[in-house]
Design a protein around this motif. Sequence first.
Motif, PDB file in Angstrom:
ATOM      1  N   ASN A  14     -44.692 -83.183 -48.313  1.00 44.99           N
ATOM      2  CA  ASN A  14     -44.064 -83.843 -47.537  1.00 44.99           C
ATOM      3  C   ASN A  14     -42.423 -83.608 -47.385  1.00 44.99           C
ATOM      4  O   ASN A  14     -42.033 -83.144 -48.372  1.00 44.99           O
ATOM      5  CB  ASN A  14     -44.678 -85.338 -47.432  1.00 44.99           C
ATOM      6  CG  ASN A  14     -43.965 -86.053 -48.773  1.00 44.99           C
ATOM      7  OD1 ASN A  14     -43.176 -85.688 -49.474  1.00 44.99           O
ATOM      8  ND2 ASN A  14     -44.833 -87.033 -48.955  1.00 44.99           N
ATOM      9  N   ARG A  15     -42.000 -84.541 -46.450  1.00 44.62           N
ATOM     10  CA  ARG A  15     -40.483 -84.283 -46.189  1.00 44.62           C
ATOM     11  C   ARG A  15     -39.779 -84.856 -47.586  1.00 44.62           C
ATOM     12  O   ARG A  15     -38.742 -84.221 -47.933  1.00 44.62           O
ATOM     13  CB  ARG A  15     -40.008 -84.944 -44.930  1.00 44.62           C
ATOM     14  CG  ARG A  15     -38.597 -85.058 -44.728  1.00 44.62           C
ATOM     15  CD  ARG A  15     -38.402 -85.753 -43.338  1.00 44.62           C
ATOM     16  NE  ARG A  15     -37.153 -85.683 -43.166  1.00 44.62           N
ATOM     17  CZ  ARG A  15     -36.479 -86.148 -41.727  1.00 44.62           C
ATOM     18  NH1 ARG A  15     -37.350 -86.581 -40.907  1.00 44.62           N
ATOM     19  NH2 ARG A  15     -35.135 -85.886 -41.697  1.00 44.62           N
ATOM     20  N   GLU A  16     -39.993 -85.847 -48.127  1.00 46.86           N
ATOM     21  CA  GLU A  16     -39.395 -86.580 -49.305  1.00 46.86           C
ATOM     22  C   GLU A  16     -39.595 -85.409 -50.398  1.00 46.86           C
ATOM     23  O   GLU A  16     -38.732 -85.375 -51.148  1.00 46.86           O
ATOM     24  CB  GLU A  16     -39.959 -88.024 -49.499  1.00 46.86           C
ATOM     25  CG  GLU A  16     -39.749 -88.876 -48.462  1.00 46.86           C
ATOM     26  CD  GLU A  16     -40.468 -88.988 -47.475  1.00 46.86           C
ATOM     27  OE1 GLU A  16     -41.524 -88.295 -47.468  1.00 46.86           O
ATOM     28  OE2 GLU A  16     -40.066 -89.499 -46.205  1.00 46.86           O
ATOM     29  N   ILE A  19     -39.901 -82.237 -50.287  1.00 50.62           N
ATOM     30  CA  ILE A  19     -38.953 -81.076 -50.117  1.00 50.62           C
ATOM     31  C   ILE A  19     -37.614 -81.502 -50.343  1.00 50.62           C
ATOM     32  O   ILE A  19     -36.809 -80.712 -51.023  1.00 50.62           O
ATOM     33  CB  ILE A  19     -38.981 -80.564 -48.785  1.00 50.62           C
ATOM     34  CG1 ILE A  19     -40.455 -79.974 -48.355  1.00 50.62           C
ATOM     35  CG2 ILE A  19     -38.151 -79.461 -48.440  1.00 50.62           C
ATOM     36  CD1 ILE A  19     -40.928 -79.774 -46.911  1.00 50.62           C
ATOM     37  N   ILE A  20     -37.057 -82.771 -50.036  1.00 51.74           N
ATOM     38  CA  ILE A  20     -35.609 -83.043 -50.429  1.00 51.74           C
ATOM     39  C   ILE A  20     -35.425 -83.447 -51.681  1.00 51.74           C
ATOM     40  O   ILE A  20     -34.634 -82.969 -52.170  1.00 51.74           O
ATOM     41  CB  ILE A  20     -35.582 -84.437 -49.336  1.00 51.74           C
ATOM     42  CG1 ILE A  20     -35.366 -84.077 -47.829  1.00 51.74           C
ATOM     43  CG2 ILE A  20     -34.007 -84.725 -49.739  1.00 51.74           C
ATOM     44  CD1 ILE A  20     -35.145 -85.363 -47.037  1.00 51.74           C
ATOM     45  N   ALA A  21     -36.457 -83.912 -52.396  1.00 55.52           N
ATOM     46  CA  ALA A  21     -36.280 -84.213 -53.919  1.00 55.52           C
ATOM     47  C   ALA A  21     -36.246 -82.729 -54.609  1.00 55.52           C
ATOM     48  O   ALA A  21     -35.201 -82.459 -55.506  1.00 55.52           O
ATOM     49  CB  ALA A  21     -37.510 -84.842 -54.421  1.00 55.52           C
ATOM     50  N   ALA A  22     -36.952 -81.534 -54.048  1.00 49.81           N
ATOM     51  CA  ALA A  22     -36.828 -80.443 -54.677  1.00 49.81           C
ATOM     52  C   ALA A  22     -35.707 -79.602 -54.526  1.00 49.81           C
ATOM     53  O   ALA A  22     -35.121 -79.078 -55.454  1.00 49.81           O
ATOM     54  CB  ALA A  22     -38.097 -79.591 -54.302  1.00 49.81           C
ATOM     55  N   LEU A  23     -35.075 -79.898 -53.244  1.00 51.03           N
ATOM     56  CA  LEU A  23     -33.742 -79.303 -52.928  1.00 51.03           C
ATOM     57  C   LEU A  23     -32.565 -80.139 -53.861  1.00 51.03           C
ATOM     58  O   LEU A  23     -31.863 -79.288 -54.193  1.00 51.03           O
ATOM     59  CB  LEU A  23     -33.361 -79.504 -51.383  1.00 51.03           C
ATOM     60  CG  LEU A  23     -34.184 -78.590 -50.634  1.00 51.03           C
ATOM     61  CD1 LEU A  23     -34.047 -78.904 -49.128  1.00 51.03           C
ATOM     62  CD2 LEU A  23     -33.922 -77.330 -50.663  1.00 51.03           C
ATOM     63  N   ASP A  24     -32.798 -81.429 -53.959  1.00 52.81           N
ATOM     64  CA  ASP A  24     -31.773 -81.909 -54.880  1.00 52.81           C
ATOM     65  C   ASP A  24     -31.729 -81.538 -56.356  1.00 52.81           C
ATOM     66  O   ASP A  24     -30.680 -81.475 -56.839  1.00 52.81           O
ATOM     67  CB  ASP A  24     -32.045 -83.705 -54.801  1.00 52.81           C
ATOM     68  CG  ASP A  24     -31.431 -84.353 -53.489  1.00 52.81           C
ATOM     69  OD1 ASP A  24     -30.659 -83.549 -52.690  1.00 52.81           O
ATOM     70  OD2 ASP A  24     -32.270 -85.427 -53.083  1.00 52.81           O
ATOM     71  N   GLU A  25     -32.851 -81.283 -56.703  1.00 55.52           N
ATOM     72  CA  GLU A  25     -33.135 -80.657 -58.122  1.00 55.52           C
ATOM     73  C   GLU A  25     -32.272 -79.235 -58.179  1.00 55.52           C
ATOM     74  O   GLU A  25     -31.837 -79.237 -59.283  1.00 55.52           O
ATOM     75  CB  GLU A  25     -34.516 -80.752 -58.571  1.00 55.52           C
ATOM     76  CG  GLU A  25     -35.226 -81.943 -58.619  1.00 55.52           C
ATOM     77  CD  GLU A  25     -36.580 -81.814 -59.170  1.00 55.52           C
ATOM     78  OE1 GLU A  25     -37.234 -80.947 -59.199  1.00 55.52           O
ATOM     79  OE2 GLU A  25     -37.208 -83.086 -59.056  1.00 55.52           O
ATOM     80  N   GLU A  26     -32.720 -78.571 -57.086  1.00 53.78           N
ATOM     81  CA  GLU A  26     -32.183 -77.220 -57.261  1.00 53.78           C
ATOM     82  C   GLU A  26     -30.600 -77.195 -57.083  1.00 53.78           C
ATOM     83  O   GLU A  26     -29.883 -76.527 -57.669  1.00 53.78           O
ATOM     84  CB  GLU A  26     -32.738 -76.452 -56.133  1.00 53.78           C
ATOM     85  CG  GLU A  26     -32.331 -74.881 -55.995  1.00 53.78           C
ATOM     86  CD  GLU A  26     -32.771 -73.987 -57.171  1.00 53.78           C
ATOM     87  OE1 GLU A  26     -32.482 -72.877 -57.331  1.00 53.78           O
ATOM     88  OE2 GLU A  26     -33.967 -74.439 -57.818  1.00 53.78           O
TER      89      GLU A  26
END
Length: 77
Positions: free
Chosen positions: A2-4, A6-13
Motif C-alpha cells: 500500500n501507499r504507506e 511504499i513511502i516507508a521503503a523510500l524513506d529507508e532507502e
Amino acid sequence: MNREQIIAALDEEIARLQQVKKLLQSTSGRSIDGSGAAVKPASKRILSPEARQRIAAAQKRRWAKQKKETSASPAKK
C-alpha cells in the motif's frame, strides 16, 4: 504494497543512501557534489628567451629534415 509501505521503503532507502554519501565524503576528504577544496589551476610555464631560441632552432631542423626527405623521394601514384 500500500501507499504507506511504499513511502516507508523510500524513506529507508533515502536514509541508507545518505549514510553511504557521508561515508564516502569522510573517506575522500571532500564532498561528492564538488564543494570541497578548490583545486588551484596549474601555473603557466615560463621559458627563457634562450630556451625559446633552442626550441625554435630544433623545430626548424625537423622541418628541414622532413622537407629534404619529402623532396628526395617523389610521391608514387
